[in-house]
Design an enzyme around this catalytic site. Structure first.
Site, PDB file in Angstrom:
ATOM      1  N   ASP A   1      39.149  43.963  36.798  1.00 58.65           N
ATOM      2  CA  ASP A   1      37.802  43.601  36.358  1.00 58.65           C
ATOM      3  C   ASP A   1      37.117  44.763  35.640  1.00 58.65           C
ATOM      4  O   ASP A   1      36.391  44.557  34.673  1.00 58.65           O
ATOM      5  CB  ASP A   1      36.956  43.151  37.549  1.00 58.65           C
ATOM      6  CG  ASP A   1      37.232  41.702  37.891  1.00 58.65           C
ATOM      7  OD1 ASP A   1      37.266  40.884  36.962  1.00 58.65           O
ATOM      8  OD2 ASP A   1      37.448  41.390  39.077  1.00 58.65           O
TER       9      ASP A   1
ATOM     10  N   CYS B   1      43.188  49.410  43.496  1.00 59.18           N
ATOM     11  CA  CYS B   1      43.932  48.204  43.854  1.00 59.18           C
ATOM     12  C   CYS B   1      44.067  47.242  42.689  1.00 59.18           C
ATOM     13  O   CYS B   1      44.568  46.135  42.847  1.00 59.18           O
ATOM     14  CB  CYS B   1      43.307  47.519  45.066  1.00 59.18           C
ATOM     15  SG  CYS B   1      41.596  47.038  44.784  1.00 59.18           S
TER      16      CYS B   1
ATOM     17  N   GLU C   1      34.569  47.899  40.435  1.00 56.72           N
ATOM     18  CA  GLU C   1      35.200  47.059  39.415  1.00 56.72           C
ATOM     19  C   GLU C   1      34.202  46.607  38.355  1.00 56.72           C
ATOM     20  O   GLU C   1      34.512  45.758  37.526  1.00 56.72           O
ATOM     21  CB  GLU C   1      35.911  45.864  40.047  1.00 56.72           C
ATOM     22  CG  GLU C   1      35.059  45.014  40.956  1.00 56.72           C
ATOM     23  CD  GLU C   1      35.835  43.878  41.629  1.00 56.72           C
ATOM     24  OE1 GLU C   1      36.949  43.547  41.193  1.00 56.72           O
ATOM     25  OE2 GLU C   1      35.301  43.319  42.603  1.00 56.72           O
TER      26      GLU C   1
HETATM   27  C1  PEP Z   1      40.452  44.048  40.289  1.00 52.79           C
HETATM   28  O1  PEP Z   1      39.513  43.494  39.722  1.00 52.79           O
HETATM   29  O2  PEP Z   1      41.075  45.012  39.814  1.00 52.79           O
HETATM   30  C2  PEP Z   1      40.908  43.550  41.599  1.00 52.79           C
HETATM   31  C3  PEP Z   1      41.830  44.179  42.280  1.00 52.79           C
HETATM   32  O3  PEP Z   1      40.377  42.375  42.042  1.00 52.79           O
HETATM   33  P1  PEP Z   1      40.860  40.949  41.507  1.00 52.79           P
HETATM   34  O4  PEP Z   1      42.067  41.160  40.630  1.00 52.79           O
HETATM   35  O5  PEP Z   1      41.172  40.120  42.687  1.00 52.79           O
HETATM   36  O6  PEP Z   1      39.688  40.469  40.745  1.00 52.79           O
HETATM   37 MG    MG Z   2      38.302  42.068  40.769  1.00 57.68          MG
END
Ligand code: PEP
Ligand code: MG
Length: 563
Positions: A454, A501, A430
């Protein structure tokens, strides 16, 4: 007269209901609390306890008259707890040891709740939540915070900002809409609302202040609008639309058993993103194939102290068991950024998203990290778990985390506790640094999961939560796509699996491209699973699409190619 306010739809859907404005945050009020001498604190506690007990008694009498059996049972339980001498003695003891009264109430009720949470008997175990609720009621009374009553039907909650853990902890089915003055489509509060399928409008700016408590409104997250005091015709037509959406949702739920396979036979794992352990129940209804992202920071948030190893073990075990042997990817806590943890006393930072966050905290506060890893390893005995490390930028971080995992195993061994030693360890990709280094990092990883939320913000230098720059924020920007493609290739040349994700995984527009790149798993909010599945089942693999997408000049051109 009706008034229309324009924002941005973040979770699609419509709702008609009454507004509940969420104002003061408990942690902020606690931080401002001026503690007095123990005798005074004790008096304050008794006064608050009496007020809440009286209110509860009145509510009990009201509910009795109205034949509301379930509500009555809860209120009676709460009334019993508030008068409980053991709870009272625990609180008074802490106050006499110079603890501020609100904190003493919170701590004692949490300790007592934990004792109940560990009891075998299911009925008694469920009382843990009641004890915490009662503690919070007394604290709210002491701090003068109006406690939101989420138990009314058709509530639309509204705030300039809403803490993600408030949404994570909402009771099922009562809140039908969310309005956030600030925030954008990938802020964490929105991501959690999406997992719960609650229509959400964000980015109304200062206009959000014109939405008052208890007003009747229509929320149209498909158009990104809020209609204050709608006329009868508008309310009726939106009530009808909301009904149709529920029917459509039933259709999506009916797809839960179908496999996610393209017309020419390529399969992809569709997993769920969850925050609260209970989210797994909803995700299973939508047909998730395991969990691709368990955001464990929500186990740490919405409370006043760190969760113990036992508390975490219970939370992780619950989800792992529910996954029935399918993979459950547990991300170690990603605190920081827009997910603060007041009791960690993180110093105020100019750029929290570039600051002390996630793995950076864990590798310094190894006490916290070790406890979490031990809880995961113990819970891993009950199924198929994986550990995922967030915000990685270097090989040292992976090696540092793996050393802690080994230490956790050897401590569990000497404590004689059962744990799994067969656990995959992977990373979130990320940050651009991680994406570019995937060919090297793959040597120490069992899998990658691409966090486009991110990755997009860091690649494009666009704050994911700032509505003023949200026009510039897109995972379809060719720069981001190149990093995704690099990651998938690196994973496969090193024979490890790669998933995604970030929110892009749940966007059916992206499915054709991601499958063409060769992604193995897509993990998303539960309601997105059938939508992506429907898309996957309608396409044939077109590998040439990747080169075409990567050579576009901007995000708009890419999306045009994909829709
Ligand atoms: C992301 O950064 O894509 C991620 C899945 O983590 P979060 O949204 O919890 O920062
Ligand atoms: Mg993230």
């Amino acid at each position: 007269m009706a008034e229309i306010i324009k924002g941005k739809g973040a979770v699609p859907g419509v709702a008609v209901g009454t507004v509940l404005v969420l104002s003061t945050d408990l942690n902020k009020a606690l931080a401002k609390y001026a503690q007095a001498a123990p005798e005074v604190e004790e008096k304050k506690y008794y006064a608050a306890q009496q007020t809440v007990a009286d209110e509860l008694e009145e509510s009990v009498n009201n509910a009795r008259g109205k034949d509301k059996k379930e509500q009555l049972a809860i209120l009676e339980t709460h009334h019993g707890i508030i008068l409980d001498p053991v709870l009272r003695a625990g609180i008074v003891e802490k106050i006499r040891q110079h603890m501020a009264a609100p904190l003493a109430v919170l701590k004692t009720s949490e300790e007592m709740a934990q004792m109940f949470a560990d009891i075998e008997d299911a009925y008694l175990r469920e009382r843990a939540a009641d004890i915490k609720d009662v503690g919070k009621k007394i604290v709210h009374e002491m701090l003068g915070i109006g406690q939101p009553d989420f138990e009314r039907e058709n509530l639309i909650i509204c705030g300039e900002e809403i803490d993600p853990c408030v949404i994570a902890d909402l009771p099922d089915g009562k809140v039908t809409g969310v309005i956030i003055g600030h925030g954008s489509t990938t802020s964490h509060a929105v991501i959690i609302a999406k997992a719960k399928g609650i229509p959400t409008v964000v980015g109304l700016g200062q206009a959000v202040k014109r939405i008052e408590n208890n007003t009747r409104i229509v929320l149209d997250a498909n158009q990104g609008t809020v209609i204050i005091n709608p006329d009868e015709g508008t309310s009726e037509s939106y009530t009808e639309k909301a009904k149709k959406e529920l029917e459509l949702n039933q259709y999506y739920l009916s797809l839960s058993e179908l496999p996610a396979v393209t017309l020419d036979g390529t399969g992809v794992t569709l997993a769920a993103n969850i925050g609260n352990p209970k989210d797994i129940d909803n995700a299973l209804k939508y047909g998730c194939n395991g969990v691709g992202l368990f955001r464990t920071e929500f186990v740490f948030m919405g409370r006043e102290t760190l969760p113990t190893e036992e508390e975490q073990y219970t939370a992780y075990k619950y989800v792992i068991e529910k996954c029935s042997g399918k993979l459950c990817v547990i991300r170690t806590m990603d605190i920081g950024g827009d997910k603060p943890l007041p009791y960690l006393n993180i110093e105020k930072e100019e750029n929290p998203f570039l600051g002390w966050r996630a793995i950076r905290i864990c590798l310094e506060r190894t006490d916290i990290f070790l406890t979490q890893i031990k809880a995961i390893l113990r819970a891993g005995v009950y199924g198929n778990a994986a550990i995922m490390l967030p915000m990685i930028i270097s090989m040292e971080e992976i090696l540092g985390a793996k050393a802690i995992i080994r230490q956790a195993m050897s401590e569990l061994e000497s404590e004689g506790k059962k744990y799994t030693s067969q656990i995959q360890v992977g990373i979130m990709v990320e940050t651009p640094a991680a994406a570019l280094m995937t060919p090297v990092l793959a040597k120490e990883c069992d899998f990658f999961s691409i966090g486009t939320n991110d990755l997009t913000q860091y690649t494009l230098a666009v704050d994911r939560g700032n509505p003023s720059v949200s026009k510039l924020y897109s995972p379809y920007h060719p720069a981001v796509l190149n990093l995704i493609d690099t990651t998938v290739r690196a994973a496969h040349s090193n024979n490890i699996w790669v998933g995604m994700c970030g929110e892009m995984a749940g966007d059916p527009v992206a499915s054709r491209l991601l499958l063409a790149m060769g992604i193995d798993e897509l993990s998303m909010s539960a309601p997105s699973i059938p939508k992506v599945k429907e898309k996957v089942r309608s396409i044939t693999l077109d590998k040439a699409l990747v080169t075409r997408a990567l050579s576009q000049l901007n995000a708009d051109e890419v999306t045009k190619l994909l829709v």
